[in-house]
Structure formats: structure tokens, C-alpha cells
Design a protein around this motif. Structure first.
Motif, mmCIF file in Angstrom:
data_model
loop_
_atom_site.group_PDB
_atom_site.id
_atom_site.type_symbol
_atom_site.label_atom_id
_atom_site.label_comp_id
_atom_site.label_asym_id
_atom_site.label_seq_id
_atom_site.Cartn_x
_atom_site.Cartn_y
_atom_site.Cartn_z
ATOM 1 N N SER A 22 0.844 -1.197 0.000
ATOM 2 C CA SER A 22 0.000 0.000 0.000
ATOM 3 C C SER A 22 0.876 1.242 0.000
ATOM 4 O O SER A 22 2.051 1.202 0.325
ATOM 5 C CB SER A 22 -0.927 0.004 1.217
ATOM 6 N N SER A 23 0.271 2.329 -0.366
ATOM 7 C CA SER A 23 1.004 3.600 -0.395
ATOM 8 C C SER A 23 1.241 4.106 1.018
ATOM 9 O O SER A 23 0.494 3.775 1.944
ATOM 10 C CB SER A 23 0.204 4.643 -1.180
ATOM 11 N N PRO A 47 1.005 6.375 4.101
ATOM 12 C CA PRO A 47 -0.052 7.322 4.498
ATOM 13 C C PRO A 47 0.416 8.767 4.333
ATOM 14 O O PRO A 47 1.499 9.146 4.796
ATOM 15 C CB PRO A 47 -0.301 6.970 5.981
ATOM 16 N N ASN A 99 -1.392 11.433 5.371
ATOM 17 C CA ASN A 99 -1.772 12.251 6.511
ATOM 18 C C ASN A 99 -2.201 11.342 7.656
ATOM 19 O O ASN A 99 -2.163 10.110 7.555
ATOM 20 C CB ASN A 99 -2.890 13.234 6.126
ATOM 21 N N LYS A 153 -5.120 10.893 8.942
ATOM 22 C CA LYS A 153 -6.345 10.142 8.673
ATOM 23 C C LYS A 153 -6.029 8.840 7.950
ATOM 24 O O LYS A 153 -6.605 7.780 8.261
ATOM 25 C CB LYS A 153 -7.294 10.998 7.845
ATOM 26 N N ASP A 154 -5.113 8.868 6.960
ATOM 27 C CA ASP A 154 -4.737 7.638 6.267
ATOM 28 C C ASP A 154 -4.069 6.642 7.217
ATOM 29 O O ASP A 154 -4.265 5.425 7.099
ATOM 30 C CB ASP A 154 -3.787 7.976 5.118
ATOM 31 N N GLN A 203 -6.781 4.973 9.172
ATOM 32 C CA GLN A 203 -7.476 4.010 8.325
ATOM 33 C C GLN A 203 -6.647 2.736 8.138
ATOM 34 O O GLN A 203 -7.179 1.618 8.148
ATOM 35 C CB GLN A 203 -7.780 4.656 6.975
ATOM 36 N N THR A 204 -5.343 2.888 7.974
ATOM 37 C CA THR A 204 -4.473 1.720 7.833
ATOM 38 C C THR A 204 -4.495 0.862 9.097
ATOM 39 O O THR A 204 -4.589 -0.378 9.037
ATOM 40 C CB THR A 204 -3.046 2.170 7.523
#
Length: 827
Positions: free
Chosen positions: A757-758, A760, A762, A764-765, A768-769
Motif C-alpha cells: 500500500s502507499s 499514508p 496524513n 487520517k490515512d 485508516q491503515t
């Protein structure tokens, strides 16, 4: 100032020379380091090089300071300039003519000393003939002061009664003033020179010469008395030159142009004269007047033909014509510029006119369409307007006449046309039976009527948005009526209805429905709910509202826990219905509140049940143990381990010790040990306290086998117990290794997932991860904000993110927390 103390004098010529002799005083004080140095006196500080110094001051003296005579004059010594013999002779002749001041009249101390330099320099004695006034009273005011001015002058060689300067050429008396008779200007009352100035500066007055020049100017048109004829000079100007001159000198404003054409009457002379501008007054002296003619000379001839008045009038006509030509040229240029400006204005107005014509034509077409809609809405119309056809008309207005549609008042237009059609459309609608009825047509009208500039997540001004007003006034009354008749325990139909309309209805209207209509009904139903008598469990009609209401249901949880706690007061662990009622609420209540509820209401009951458990290896009843172990998923592992340590293992180890002390069968003890251990789950067995208890049992068994010396020992018992101990320890090690391997695999999978995956971008990402790694639902709450920040659900927890910090909703306020604590609370 005399420099005799520095320079010696040559006897005969009196030439001062510098003396370099070494005196006796110099020899005596040459090697005296404490000899007195010369200090600057106050007089030397004031007068500088003009201060007098006596020869006594150069040597130390034992007397006090001597008073200075400041009235003594300053003697200047001129270096002198050598002049030629002719200049000396001329100066001597001029000295004889003048009246020199006698030396007898001047005191000797005032006579300056001369420095002979080898030249025959003789200062001039030029004076002023007006210097006869007595100078006795000159500077008499200094008697009231210290007289510093007179002293300074005398120091610098000033002699009273003589003028200042090297040769005494200055005036002796002060400048006299002469008062005028009236308030006229300088020279208005004749000459203002005093008698003293006339004596000191005799200058010939030039008034007669000025008069002669004036008369000469007046007679410039008269014929030369000598009879000579001057050839007249003519200047020719074309119209273009006059126009160019007018453009260059075009600096006059409108009032100045008017003044240039004012008629002026001059009555200062003998006769009345008329001028056509103020500028002609300056040329009045060039106009011949009636002054007397000068007498003709002997050789002069009488003037044959002279008409100066005619020439003057012709010149005036020429000037007037020139001015008219210039004015006409300026007016012509102004008119041409005006034509250019008007042409540009015509082009602009033509563009505006064409734009207005297009706007008028578009508005007329829009008006025709609106009138057609109104005509078809009449009851007597054969082809009445339907809601779908009206939507197509509004789409046409939006596509073809976008500007006019946006500028028009859509609220009034919708109220007049759409609202009656919408009422007829929803007239027989039952939301609970047909929950999707009208969603498509309302979604289409939302794109047509909703104001794009208004935010859909906040309350709206109904007067500015037609769609919101449509939903509030037409759609909302049907919802109110159906909610008023709705029973909260039949929640399925109402939840389905709101789910189907959640993307169409404005957010603030949906919030109003949930807060003002649904929640009061649920709250009232919870208050009337009795867990002992109601056959329908409460979670069956509360939990379906969680996706829509989420945090709005928090106020209901406290009364629900209180009612459940009251119902569990007389509950016994043998009744399994309590677990069925409580299990759905485990993921709804917060972890802290759920654990507190279980510790207060369930754990004490389970402890009492374990206390009642009787451990009998020969006849064991396991019901009470099963009742407790059945709550393993409901209560925390730490609470269950605490119950076992306090109420189970003391009795179990006591039974084991008593059994081992009565010549037991070790095979039966081994089976009994393994049987009880199989009753616990791996999660409980992995706890260190439980491991310690079972290891303690193994140690007791090993000690019992090894301590029975001299007594009867079952064959192979020691080996069996040793093998059991080794096997159990190996299982523990294998379990720990397996756990470590699982954790390593999870870390590896997590690392691969992070690499795939990329990174994060920020915070928030990152959240989410982490939520994906721990299988936690992380999603935004639709239409919910706190201080402008979007609210999210992290499992059962409501959070919002502000500048890289997670805030969790508490009981009264929002509390910042770490990411790991957030994950622990969500689990």
C-alpha cells in the motif's frame, strides 16, 4: 599682538628675531623632573593668540596671579608686501591730498607696532570725509557691562575715532536711517539718501538718464530728425503657422479665454482709450500719445505722411484675426475629438443593445414557458400538467436559459408551479408500506432547485432554497404523520424508509427527524420497557437504529444498564437467558462501561457459583463449573482468572494433596489432572496465573512420588509423573513458540501490506491503515461535524481529527487520546 617674548629685536632696524639662547633657568631646571609646567591661563583660553604674555610668565614665580589689563590694545604685525616705486609715489601723492589723523591726537599706547620685512610698505590712510562726528559716546552702553566688545576690538588694534580695516577704510559713524513721509513704496517721495551717505558715497543719480530713455521709446514712431529713412520690416504668417502656434500655446482655460476677449477702457491718459484684451495694456507705451513733438533739426525735413493711429488700428485687426483663427482651429479639433468619442460610445451602446435584445428574447421565451405551465395547471385544462413534464420544462430552462434560470427567483416559481403538483403526487403515499416511492423524482428536483452555494450539512434559510422549502413544507408533513402513528418496537419499516431517503433528504431535515421525532419515541419506549416481563428483547428494536443514529443513542444506554442491573439482582448463573439478553450489548457499550457492568452484576454471581462447586474425584458434578465457564467470552480474561484463583484452585489443590496422601492410583490422578486442564480454553491456559497453578499441581505430584521412601510405591508411578511433567512443560514451550511464530507472521504480513500500500499521506490515512490491520470499521458519520471537523466512527467509538490529534467523545467533553489507546478501546 607683540611677539617680543618669542622673538628678539635687532638693535638698529628693530627687526624681531627668534632667540635660541640657553638661559640660566634652563640649566638649573634641565634635570629637575618636578619643575613647574606652564598652564594655560583664562585670558589665553579666551583670546587665544591675542592674549598678552609677559616674560615673567615663562619662568616659575612664587607670587600669586597678577590681574590682567583687558583694556590694552592688540598689536598686529603685518608681514608687508613690497610694492613698486610707481605705486609708492602714487600712494604718497594720495596721502598728501588726504587729511591724515595726526599722531599727536592719538595716544601712544594705541599706535600699532610695525614689522619691518625689508620692504617700503606704508599703510594707506584713506578715510571718509563724513567722519567728523565725535566718537566720545560710541559704545557708552558698555559702562553697564564688562565691556568685552570694546576690549576685543582694542586687542585687535582698533583705534577709537578711526574706521575699521587694515587701512582704516571703514565708516566711523553708524548707518543712519531716514523715515518716509507716508506709506508709499521705495522712492515714492524722492531720494531717501541721508547727508552722511551723500558725503561718504557721492554717486551720480540716473533719473535724468531714465527719463531720456523713456522719451526715446515714445518717439520711436517719429521720423528720424536726421532725415534718414528706416526700411520697414514685414513679417508674414500663414494660417497653418497660426494654428501651430495656437496648439503650442494651448494652455488657457475657459475663464482665461473669456478674459482674453474682454473690452477694457483705459482712462488714465488725457483721452479715453479702448483695448480688446488685458494683454494689450502692456503695449500702451508703444502707442504714440499726444506728447509734444521734438523740435526738428536744421537738416531735418518735415514728415510728409504719418498715420500712427491707422497703423495701430490695423495691427489690432490683425491680432484679432489671428486670435479668431486660433480659436476656430481649437474648436474644430474639439469637434473632431467629440466625433471620435461619440463613435466609440455608439459601438459600446450597440453591443449593450444587442445583449439586452438577446436577454429580452430569452426572458420572453422563459415567460411563455411559465405561462404555458400556469395555463395547464388550471382545473379546466384538457391537458393538465404532470410532475414529470414539469421537471422536463425546468430542465429545459436550466440547459438553454441557464443565466436567466439562475437569476430568477426559483423559490416563488417552485411555490407557484411545483408545490401543487408535489402535493398531488404524495397525496396517497404511505412511507412505511412503500418506502422508495418518489425517491427518483425528488432526486431529480433536488438537482433542479437546490442552491449550489448553500452547504447541505447545516441549517438552511428556507426563503433562499426552493428544494429545502419543498421538502420541509410538502414532504415533511407526511413523515410527521406517519412517525406519530409508528410503534418503536416495529422498527424495520421505519429504518428501511429512512435508509432509502438518506441520500435525497437534506441533512438538516434528516437530523430533525432523528432528533425530534424518532429519538423521543425510542426514549419513551425504553422508559416503559421491563426486561423481566417483556418477551421481545430490547436490542431487537434498538440496534437497527445504530447505523443511522449512532451517538444519538448514547443517552438511552444508561437507563438500559440500570434496568438490566435491577433485573439481575435475583438472577442465578443457571439461567442462560441473561447471557442471551446481554450478549448483543457487548459491542454497543463502551469497553469501560461494559466491564464495570459485568464486574458489578455478573462476576459476584459467578463467584458464588464457584463457591458452591464441590470437587470430588470419584463423583464430580460439573454443572456449576460449566455455568461459569460459559461466560468466558462475556467477561474479561482477567476477571475470569481472578474468579478461578480465588474460588476454584484453592479447593482443587487441596483435594489433590489429600488424594496424594492416601496411596493413590497415579494413573487416575494423571487422568484427573489432564481432564480438568482440558476444561479450560487456550486463552485461559496461556495466562501466567493459570500456568502457575497447574505447574504447582505438577510439583506437588512430583514431591509426593519422590518422598514416599520405604512405603509401597506403584510400579512406574515415578516415571509416569516425570513423563507427564515433561510433556506438559513441552506443551507450554510449544504453545509459546507457536504464539511467537503467529506474531512474527502477522508482523510480516503487516509489513508486506504496508509496503504494497502507499505510504499514508496524513494522519487520517494512518488511522485508516491501523483500522484495516485490526479489522475495525472506520468510516465518516454523514452530516455530523464538531467545530467544523468531520466526525468518524472507529468501531463503536465516535472520534474527530484535529491537527494530527484524535479526540474521543467522552461523557461531557472530547478527550484527546493516542492511537494505540484508541485501538484498545475499539477492541
Amino acid at each position: 599682538m607683540s611677539m617680543s617674548h618669542l622673538y628678539g629685536t635687532d638693535g638698529e632696524d628693530g627687526v624681531e628675531m627668534e632667540n635660541f639662547e640657553v638661559s640660566d633657568w634652563d640649566l638649573q631646571n634641565e634635570f629637575n623632573p618636578h619643575r613647574q609646567r606652564h598652564r594655560q591661563t583664562k585670558e589665553e583660553a579666551t583670546y587665544g593668540v591675542w592674549a598678552e604674555r609677559d616674560s615673567d610668565e615663562e619662568r616659575p614665580s612664587f607670587g600669586g596671579k597678577r590681574s590682567r589689563d583687558y583694556s590694552a590694545p592688540v598689536n598686529f604685525i603685518s608681514a608687508g608686501l613690497k610694492k613698486s616705486a610707481a605705486e609708492d609715489v602714487s600712494e604718497e601723492d594720495s596721502d598728501e591730498d588726504e587729511k591724515p589723523v595726526k599722531q599727536e591726537e592719538i595716544p601712544k599706547e594705541f599706535v600699532p607696532k610695525k614689522l619691518k620685512t625689508g620692504g617700503n610698505f606704508k599703510p594707506s590712510q584713506k578715510g571718509f570725509v563724513g567722519g567728523t562726528k565725535s566718537f566720545v559716546d560710541f559704545g557708552s552702553w558698555e559702562r553697564h557691562t564688562k565691556g568685552i566688545g570694546q576690549k576685543l576690538l582694542q586687542k585687535m588694534g582698533y583705534v577709537p575715532g578711526r574706521g575699521l580695516g587694515k587701512n582704516a577704510q571703514g565708516i566711523i559713524n553708524p548707518i543712519e536711517a531716514k523715515q518716509r513721509k507716508g506709506k508709499g513704496a521705495v522712492g515714492a517721495y524722492g531720494s531717501e539718501r541721508t547727508s552722511q551717505s551723500l558725503q561718504d558715497f557721492p554717486v551720480v543719480d540716473s533719473e535724468e538718464e531714465a527719463e531720456e530713455e523713456f522719451q526715446k521709446e515714445l518717439s520711436q514712431w517719429r521720423k528720424d530728425p536726421n532725415g534718414g529713412k528706416k526700411k520697414p520690416k514685414y513679417s508674414y504668417k500663414t494660417v497653418e503657422e497660426l494654428k501651430a502656434k495656437g496648439r503650442i500655446n494651448k494652455k488657457l482655460s475657459a475663464p482665461q479665454k473669456e478674459l482674453s476677449q474682454v473690452k477694457v477702457i483705459d482712462m488714465t491718459g488725457r483721452e479715453q482709450k479702448v483695448y480688446y484684451s488685458y494683454s494689450q495694456i502692456s503695449h500702451k507705451h508703444n502707442i504714440p500719445d499726444d506728447s509734444p513733438q521734438q523740435p526738428l533739426g536744421k537738416d531735418s525735413k518735415p514728415q510728409g505722411f504719418a498715420l500712427p493711429e491707422l497703423e495701430h488700428n490695423l495691427q489690432l485687426l490683425i491680432d484679432i484675426t489671428e486670435q479668431e483663427i486660433i480659436q476656430n482651429d481649437r474648436q474644430l479639433q474639439y469637434e473632431r475629438d467629440m466625433v471620435v468619442n461619440l463613435s466609440h460610445e455608439i459601438e459600446k451602446m450597440s453591443e449593450v443593445l444587442s445583449h439586452e435584445e438577446r436577454a429580452i428574447s430569452n426572458l420572453s421565451k422563459v415567460l411563455d414557458m411559465v405561462e404555458e405551465c400556469e395555463r395547464r395547471m388550471q382545473p379546466s385544462c384538457e391537458n393538465p400538467l404532470t410532475l414529470d413534464e414539469c421537471a422536463k420544462i425546468f430542465e429545459t430552462l436550466q440547459d438553454k436559459y441557464y443565466e436567466e434560470y439562475r437569476m430568477s427567483d426559483r423559490v416563488d416559481l417552485a411555490v407557484a408551479i411545483v408545490y401543487p403538483l408535489m402535493k398531488d403526487y404524495f397525496k396517497n403515499w404511505d412511507p412505511l408500506k412503500d418506502c422508495t416511492y418518489g425517491t427518483e423524482i425528488i432526486a431529480k428536483w433536488k438537482s433542479l432547485l437546490e442552491n449550489d452555494q448553500l452547504l447541505s450539512h447545516s441549517g438552511q434559510d428556507l426563503s433562499t432554497d426552493a428544494f429545502h422549502r419543498l421538502m420541509w413544507e410538502i414532504w415533511m408533513p407526511y413523515v410527521r404523520n406517519i412517525v406519530a402513528q409508528w410503534q418503536p418496537r416495529n422498527c424495520g419499516s421505519m429504518v428501511d424508509f429512512l435508509d432509502s431517503w438518506v441520500n435525497v433528504v437534506p441533512v438538516w431535515i434528516l437530523d430533525n427527524i432523528l432528533d425530534q421525532l424518532i429519538f423521543p419515541k425510542l426514549q419513551k419506549e425504553v422508559e416503559s420497557w421491563n426486561p423481566l416481563t417483556d418477551t421481545v428483547p430490547i436490542h431487537s428494536w434498538i440496534h437497527p437504529w445504530l447505523p443511522l443514529m449512532q451517538a444519538r443513542l448514547e443517552p438511552l444506554y444508561s437507563p438500559i444498564r440500570n434496568k438490566l442491573a435491577n433485573a439481575l439482582q435475583k438472577w442465578h448463573p443457571s439461567d442462560s437467558s441473561a447471557k442471551l439478553i446481554l450478549q448483543p450489548w457487548k459491542d454497543v457499550f463502551t469497553p469501560g462501561s461494559w466491564e464495570a457492568f459485568m464486574v458489578k452484576n455478573i462476576v459476584p454471581k459467578l463467584g458464588m457459583c464457584l463457591n458452591e462447586l464441590i470437587i470430588n474425584p470419584h463423583q464430580q458434578h460439573m454443572d456449576a463449573f460449566y455455568w461459569v465457564i460459559d461466560w468466558e467470552g462475556m467477561i474479561s480474561v482477567s476477571s475470569l482468572v481472578g474468579l478461578l484463583e480465588k474460588h476454584f484452585f484453592p479447593k482443587w489443590l487441596q483435594v489433590l494433596c489429600s488424594w496424594l496422601s492416601n496411596s493413590p492410583n497415579y494413573e487416575e490422578i494423571t487422568k484427573w489432572y489432564l481432564g480438568w486442564k482440558s476444561m479450560f480454553s487456550d486463552q485461559v491456559l496461556a495466562h501466567p496465573s493459570i500456568k502457575d497453578k497447574f505447574n504447582e499441581a505438577l510439583d506437588i505430584m512430583n514431591r509426593a512420588v519422590s518422598s514416599s521412601v520405604g512405603g509401597y510405591m506403584q510400579p512406574g508411578a515415578r516415571e509416569n509423573i516425570a513423563y507427564l511433567t515433561h510433556t506438559e512443560r513441552r506443551k507450554d514451550f510449544q504453545y509459546e513458540a507457536m504464539q511467537e511464530r503467529r506474531e512474527a507472521e502477522n508482523m510480516a504480513q503487516r509489513g508486506i501490506g504496508m509496503a504494497a500500500s502507499s505510504v499514508p499521506m496524513n494522519f487520517k490515512d494512518l488511522i485508516q491503515t491501523k483500522a484495516e490491520e485490526h479489522n475495525i470499521v472506520f468510516m465518516p458519520v454523514i452530516g455530523k461535524r464538531h467545530e467544523g471537523k468531520q466526525l468518524y466512527t472507529f468501531g463503536r467509538i465516535v472520534i474527530y481529527i484535529d491537527r494530527g490529534v484524535v479526540f474521543v467523545q467522552g461523557e461531557k467533553t472530547w478527550v484527546p487520546t493516542s492511537l494505540q489507546s484508541l485501538i484498545d478501546m475499539a477492541k
